[in-house]
Design an enzyme around this catalytic site. Structure first.
Site, PDB file in Angstrom:
ATOM      1  N   GLU A  39       0.822  -1.211   0.000  1.00 24.07           N
ATOM      2  CA  GLU A  39       0.000   0.000   0.000  1.00 24.07           C
ATOM      3  C   GLU A  39       0.855   1.259   0.000  1.00 24.07           C
ATOM      4  O   GLU A  39       0.498   2.258  -0.622  1.00 24.07           O
ATOM      5  CB  GLU A  39      -0.945  -0.011   1.208  1.00 24.07           C
ATOM      6  CG  GLU A  39      -1.937  -1.156   1.225  1.00 24.07           C
ATOM      7  CD  GLU A  39      -2.784  -1.226  -0.030  1.00 24.07           C
ATOM      8  OE1 GLU A  39      -3.123  -0.159  -0.591  1.00 24.07           O
ATOM      9  OE2 GLU A  39      -3.114  -2.342  -0.458  1.00 24.07           O
ATOM     10  N   ASP A  67       3.600  -4.241  -6.120  1.00 26.25           N
ATOM     11  CA  ASP A  67       4.235  -5.459  -5.616  1.00 26.25           C
ATOM     12  C   ASP A  67       5.747  -5.362  -5.713  1.00 26.25           C
ATOM     13  O   ASP A  67       6.471  -5.743  -4.792  1.00 26.25           O
ATOM     14  CB  ASP A  67       3.744  -6.672  -6.403  1.00 26.25           C
ATOM     15  CG  ASP A  67       2.306  -7.035  -6.076  1.00 26.25           C
ATOM     16  OD1 ASP A  67       1.842  -6.700  -4.972  1.00 26.25           O
ATOM     17  OD2 ASP A  67       1.650  -7.653  -6.929  1.00 26.25           O
TER      18      ASP A  67
END
Length: 486
Positions: free
Chosen positions: A135, A203
């Site tokens: 995040e 990611d």
């Protein structure tokens, strides 16, 4: 069905919910040039303004957990990761929403929300950290701004219209969905593809941050793989899997990428497990018997002696909340002997002392702890509350005035300050503190009204009236700026 679709669409636009990891190889990241395009149409300063507005709306519409102990843990973990992230251009704020659905999301201004359900499924701090790192990457790489700019390129909409629609979606979901639909004429598939690209990028950056912060990078594919297996055949999977599915090839890819990093032996973190225990005991929406059963079974399966303290702590909280004070005190006393400065234990023991009419004991305990860590938020709020319970209102007010000055966005401080002034007979300052809580929840009109009432209660021409009038002027400016965003 239409309601589900519209909710999913809003999630795509507002939240960067968790998804399957597609992590970069340690020695082959190959990242594109990030953020330069978005920067041409939405500045960092504008993102901060929108982020503040979104956060105020969330405070008024979502069950945000205002637990100082949990907040301290989340903030410490989050900023440990931020310190090892790339391209950090904004401050970060981490908070928890009481929701058993597994989810997390980030938005403008460095705000990262974690659902309480996430803690119930993450089995280690590294697993939780992998979610937060993902995040953080969404924020640092400005994915929301870039996604909105992509929409603006394909439609007549301006960035301001799109951002305003997202804000409106939080304030009034039906109106917000209509506004988003009107300003997003591009195909849904194009938006999904762009989102998936952002997820892959998050990611890659997330696993890099995870590695640099000293966490187990294999925790990321392990967590998402377990989640995919658990909900593979579920009729009602968690919201994040509805908008961000976990195909096997992505999970496989993440495992291969994680294996390219050196193996790191990470010792279990007790604070993570204490936070998890606190959530099970108080925020998992299960009854006391079910919570005790969870702790008993988990302790029986545990093979790491140092983690037994977390299960004992969880039981102590359940006993405390069910008024079985003797059982709670027995456990907490043993825990404090092992770690006298542990704020999880101190907070619980203070609550127990207050419940059993031993406020003097609580004050002594906290004053000793504050000598070790002065100005700590958990201890300071507890101390102010103890003074309040002892009817030492003036002392409590002095502590809370300093606290709210240093932590102006914490509703806990303002709420306690309101109560202390009310019980001390100072109605004007009570109203002023209430006004600050209303402003933090975007209730500008109420905040202005409360300050106006406070000004009418003090002497004409006094310093207090001048302060209230000045604050009203500030709030009116903030209100106009807030309304212009929509």
């Amino acid at each position: 069905m239409m309601l589900k679709r519209t909710r999913s669409f809003v999630c795509l636009c507002i939240s960067t919910a968790l998804c399957a990891p597609s992590l970069s190889y340690a020695n082959n990241i190959e990242l594109p040039d990030i953020g330069t395009v978005a920067g041409s149409t939405l500045t960092i300063d504008q993102e901060l303004i929108y982020g503040d507005a979104y956060m105020r709306m969330l405070r008024s519409s979502k069950p945000i957990v205002n637990d100082p102990v949990i907040n301290e843990y989340i903030d410490t973990l989050g900023h440990k990761l931020v310190a090892n992230a790339d391209d950090v251009k904004t401050p970060f704020t981490f908070f928890m929403i009481r929701d058993r659905n597994i989810n997390a999301f980030a938005f403008f201004g460095g705000y990262v929300a974690l659902h309480s359900g996430l803690f119930l499924h993450a089995q280690s701090e590294s697993e939780l950290a992998s979610v937060i790192a993902h995040e953080i990457a969404h924020v640092t790489q400005r994915h929301l701004a870039r996604s909105m700019e992509d929409q603006a390129r394909r439609t007549p909409a301006t960035m301001a219209a799109l951002a305003g629609s997202l804000l409106l979606a939080i304030a009034a979901p039906e109106a917000g969905i209509a506004a988003i639909t009107a300003t997003t004429a591009g195909s849904m598939q194009s938006q999904i593809n762009y989102t998936r690209s952002n997820e892959k990028e998050a990611d890659r950056f997330g696993i890099s941050t995870l590695a640099k912060a000293g966490f187990d990078v294999r925790a990321m594919p392990r967590f998402f793989g377990r989640l995919a297996d658990e909900y593979r055949y579920a009729s009602t999977p968690p919201p994040m899997l509805l908008t961000h599915p976990l195909p096997e090839d992505r999970i496989t890819d993440s495992r291969e990428r994680a294996q390219s990093y050196p193996v790191v032996k990470v010792q279990p973190d007790l604070d993570y497990h204490l936070t998890r225990a606190r959530i099970v005991a108080r925020y998992a929406d299960i009854d006391n018997e079910a919570a005790l059963d969870w702790f008993t079974r988990a302790q029986q399966k545990n093979t790491i002696p140092t983690l037994d303290a977390s299960f004992e702590y969880g039981k102590a909280l359940v006993y405390l909340d069910s008024k079985q004070y003797d059982k709670s005190e027995s456990l907490l006393s043993k825990l404090l002997k092992l770690d006298e400065n542990n704020r999880f234990y101190l907070d619980a023991m203070v609550d127990l002392y207050l419940e059993t009419k031993r406020a003097d004991n609580a004050q002594t305990l906290l004053e000793t702890a504050l000598k070790q860590t002065p100005n700590n938020a958990v201890l300071t709020l507890n101390y102010a509350n103890v003074l309040l319970k002892q009817q030492k209102f003036s002392e409590s007010i002095r502590v809370l005035q300093r606290y709210t000055h240093d932590n102006p966005n914490d509703t806990n401080g303002w709420s306690l300050l309101s109560e202390a002034n009310n019980r001390n007979g100072n109605q004007a300052e009570d109203l002023a503190a209430q006004a600050e809580v209303s402003a933090l929840r975007a209730n500008w009109n109420k905040a202005i009204q409360l300050y106006t009432q406070a000004g009418q209660l003090v002497k004409l021409g006094s310093l207090e009236q001048a302060r209230y009038d000045a604050r009203i002027d500030q709030l009116m400016i903030q209100r106009e700026r807030f309304l212009s965003l929509q």
